[in-house]
Design a protein around this motif. Structure first.
Motif, PDB file in Angstrom:
ATOM      1  N   TRP A  21       0.839  -1.199   0.000  1.00  0.00           N
ATOM      2  CA  TRP A  21       0.000   0.000   0.000  1.00  0.00           C
ATOM      3  C   TRP A  21       0.873   1.248   0.000  1.00  0.00           C
ATOM      4  CZ3 TRP A  21      -4.607  -0.715   3.890  1.00  0.00           C
ATOM      5  CH2 TRP A  21      -5.328  -1.864   3.550  1.00  0.00           C
ATOM      6  N   VAL A  22       1.918   1.216   0.812  1.00  0.00           N
ATOM      7  CA  VAL A  22       2.823   2.367   0.905  1.00  0.00           C
ATOM      8  C   VAL A  22       3.522   2.591  -0.435  1.00  0.00           C
ATOM      9  CG1 VAL A  22       4.874   3.283   2.055  1.00  0.00           C
ATOM     10  CG2 VAL A  22       3.126   2.085   3.401  1.00  0.00           C
ATOM     11  N   VAL A  23       4.008   1.521  -1.035  1.00  0.00           N
ATOM     12  CA  VAL A  23       4.684   1.620  -2.336  1.00  0.00           C
ATOM     13  C   VAL A  23       3.717   2.183  -3.376  1.00  0.00           C
ATOM     14  CG1 VAL A  23       5.705   0.256  -4.209  1.00  0.00           C
ATOM     15  CG2 VAL A  23       6.395  -0.150  -1.834  1.00  0.00           C
ATOM     16  N   TYR A  24       2.483   1.704  -3.361  1.00  0.00           N
ATOM     17  CA  TYR A  24       1.501   2.190  -4.324  1.00  0.00           C
ATOM     18  C   TYR A  24       1.197   3.674  -4.093  1.00  0.00           C
ATOM     19  CZ  TYR A  24      -2.373   2.240  -7.552  1.00  0.00           C
ATOM     20  OH  TYR A  24      -3.181   2.534  -8.618  1.00  0.00           O
ATOM     21  N   ALA A  25       1.039   4.075  -2.851  1.00  0.00           N
ATOM     22  CA  ALA A  25       0.780   5.491  -2.543  1.00  0.00           C
ATOM     23  C   ALA A  25       1.948   6.368  -3.008  1.00  0.00           C
ATOM     24  CB  ALA A  25       0.528   5.672  -1.051  1.00  0.00           C
ATOM     25  N   GLU A  26       3.171   5.882  -2.854  1.00  0.00           N
ATOM     26  CA  GLU A  26       4.340   6.628  -3.343  1.00  0.00           C
ATOM     27  C   GLU A  26       4.299   6.761  -4.858  1.00  0.00           C
ATOM     28  OE1 GLU A  26       7.503   4.319  -1.633  1.00  0.00           O
ATOM     29  OE2 GLU A  26       7.367   5.374   0.293  1.00  0.00           O
ATOM     30  N   ARG A  27       3.838   5.729  -5.548  1.00  0.00           N
ATOM     31  CA  ARG A  27       3.709   5.771  -7.012  1.00  0.00           C
ATOM     32  C   ARG A  27       2.658   6.806  -7.421  1.00  0.00           C
ATOM     33  NH1 ARG A  27       5.502   2.881 -10.723  1.00  0.00           N
ATOM     34  NH2 ARG A  27       4.569   2.333 -12.692  1.00  0.00           N
ATOM     35  N   VAL A  28       1.536   6.805  -6.718  1.00  0.00           N
ATOM     36  CA  VAL A  28       0.478   7.791  -6.984  1.00  0.00           C
ATOM     37  C   VAL A  28       1.028   9.195  -6.777  1.00  0.00           C
ATOM     38  CG1 VAL A  28      -1.752   8.681  -6.185  1.00  0.00           C
ATOM     39  CG2 VAL A  28      -1.413   6.204  -6.457  1.00  0.00           C
ATOM     40  N   SER A  29       1.733   9.400  -5.682  1.00  0.00           N
ATOM     41  CA  SER A  29       2.317  10.714  -5.386  1.00  0.00           C
ATOM     42  C   SER A  29       3.264  11.162  -6.499  1.00  0.00           C
ATOM     43  CB  SER A  29       3.051  10.665  -4.046  1.00  0.00           C
ATOM     44  OG  SER A  29       3.581  11.925  -3.725  1.00  0.00           O
ATOM     45  N   ALA A  30       4.097  10.257  -6.985  1.00  0.00           N
ATOM     46  CA  ALA A  30       5.040  10.591  -8.058  1.00  0.00           C
ATOM     47  C   ALA A  30       4.297  10.956  -9.344  1.00  0.00           C
ATOM     48  CB  ALA A  30       5.999   9.431  -8.300  1.00  0.00           C
TER      49      ALA A  30
END
Length: 129
Positions: A21-30
């Motif tokens: 989830w954290v990795v995905y949220a970081e991808r969304v942020s980028a």
């Protein structure tokens, strides 16, 4: 990280959320950051709004002090942003531009199957985007 099935989402600290989830949220942020750094008409208007706000809003200070936006995004099974929520900016055009920029993003990957939504991210902005 904010997760939940509806607008009544509950908050889960990032350090307690599953790593995927954290990795995905970081991808969304980028993806969102890239949209804001683009050169579209909406991005240029949004940059102008930030520049004006930085110079006139005493709570932000100088051009060197960033503004943080908390974004809640709903992403469908194809990785498309379907809904965006954020604290009002006080400028209807800037809000429309921000919503347009972020909704136009495709995250390119689907959310983890068990990930609850919305995905909450923070974007640090300044007039030099």
């Amino acid at each position: 990280m904010r997760v939940g099935a509806s607008k009544q989402a509950r908050t889960i600290p990032a350090n307690q959320a599953p790593k995927a989830w954290v990795v995905y949220a970081e991808r969304v942020s980028a993806c969102f950051q890239a949209a804001l750094e683009g050169d579209s008409a909406a991005a240029r208007r949004f940059h102008a709004f930030l520049d004006q706000r930085t110079r006139t809003d005493g709570s932000i200070g100088t051009e060197d002090v960033p503004m943080v936006l908390r974004i809640r995004a709903w992403i469908d099974a194809a990785g498309r942003v379907t809904q965006i929520e954020f604290t009002p900016l006080g400028d209807p055009q800037a809000e429309s531009d921000l919503r347009q920029l972020l909704r136009a993003q495709a995250v390119e990957r689907v959310p983890p199957r068990d990930m609850l939504q919305p995905v909450a991210v923070r974007l640090t902005l300044d007039a030099r985007l």
